[in-house]
Design a protein around this motif. Structure first.
Motif, mmCIF file in Angstrom:
data_model
loop_
_atom_site.group_PDB
_atom_site.id
_atom_site.type_symbol
_atom_site.label_atom_id
_atom_site.label_comp_id
_atom_site.label_asym_id
_atom_site.label_seq_id
_atom_site.Cartn_x
_atom_site.Cartn_y
_atom_site.Cartn_z
ATOM 1 N N GLU A 1 0.833 -1.191 0.000
ATOM 2 C CA GLU A 1 0.000 0.000 0.000
ATOM 3 C C GLU A 1 0.872 1.247 0.000
ATOM 4 O O GLU A 1 1.942 1.285 0.591
ATOM 5 N N TYR B 1 1.153 5.609 0.492
ATOM 6 C CA TYR B 1 0.562 6.712 1.238
ATOM 7 C C TYR B 1 1.066 8.038 0.695
ATOM 8 O O TYR B 1 2.267 8.231 0.512
ATOM 9 N N TYR C 1 -2.700 7.602 11.876
ATOM 10 C CA TYR C 1 -2.657 8.028 10.487
ATOM 11 C C TYR C 1 -4.090 8.119 9.976
ATOM 12 O O TYR C 1 -4.964 7.363 10.413
ATOM 13 N N HIS D 1 -5.402 7.134 7.235
ATOM 14 C CA HIS D 1 -5.915 5.895 6.636
ATOM 15 C C HIS D 1 -6.355 4.886 7.696
ATOM 16 O O HIS D 1 -7.102 3.967 7.389
ATOM 17 N N GLU D 2 -5.890 5.046 8.945
ATOM 18 C CA GLU D 2 -6.315 4.133 10.006
ATOM 19 C C GLU D 2 -7.690 4.520 10.553
ATOM 20 O O GLU D 2 -8.408 3.683 11.076
#
Length: 171
Positions: free
Chosen positions: A3, A5, A100, A102-103
């Motif tokens: 992935e 970021y 983060y 995305h979390e």
């Protein structure tokens, strides 16, 4: 590929010596853009290109970067509008109670008494603290401040956030 970021976007060139102007999307610019750091340039319809940072400085609201082996405006002009990304293994551990984006986006949100309220659809950063936007079924979005009295528990393993509904949060 693991992935990726987003850490910034190349918006223009800067001068004639191969520098680019970046709008940064990282909380760690000194780490991400330090000399020798590896970044992936992602451009629509093109294969990713690994770039190694040669220099970094701040100028107005931009981060100005140059890359190894690229000393002319002609080398970097084609990177305009490209997105700079890092891989998951380049993420660093955050202090406790920091996450983060995305979390957080996509987590379910429940009240302390177990009522499911919705899912986090985005995080806003308007000022002193972040605001989490909770998408609720058939109702308008709920905005909750990311502050200790409200956000009681973030359980990444179970994808669940537990909040204390302060008076006035839900109309």
């Amino acid at each position: 590929m693991s992935e990726l970021y987003n850490v910034g976007k190349i918006v223009n060139t800067q001068g004639l010596k191969g520098e680019v102007r970046v709008i940064s999307r990282t909380d760690f610019p000194d780490e991400r853009y330090k000399k020798g750091a590896s970044l992936l340039l992602i451009q629509e319809g093109k294969a990713p290109i690994e770039l190694i940072v040669a220099s970094h400085r701040k100028h107005k609201n931009f981060d100005i970067l140059s890359f190894e082996g690229m000393s002319s405006i002609n080398d970097v002009e084609k990177f305009r509008e490209g997105i700079l990304k890092i891989t998951a293994d380049q993420l660093q551990d955050l202090p406790e109670n920091e996450f983060y984006l995305h979390e957080i986006v996509g987590l379910s949100v429940q009240s302390e008494d177990g009522e499911l309220l919705g899912k986090i659809k985005e995080v806003l950063s308007p000022g002193a603290n972040d605001v989490w936007v909770i998408q609720r079924p058939k109702q308008k979005d709920l905005l909750i401040p990311y502050i200790e009295p409200v956000v009681k528990k973030v359980d990444l393993e179970h994808q669940m956030v537990t909040i204390h509904l302060l008076e006035g949060l839900i109309d």
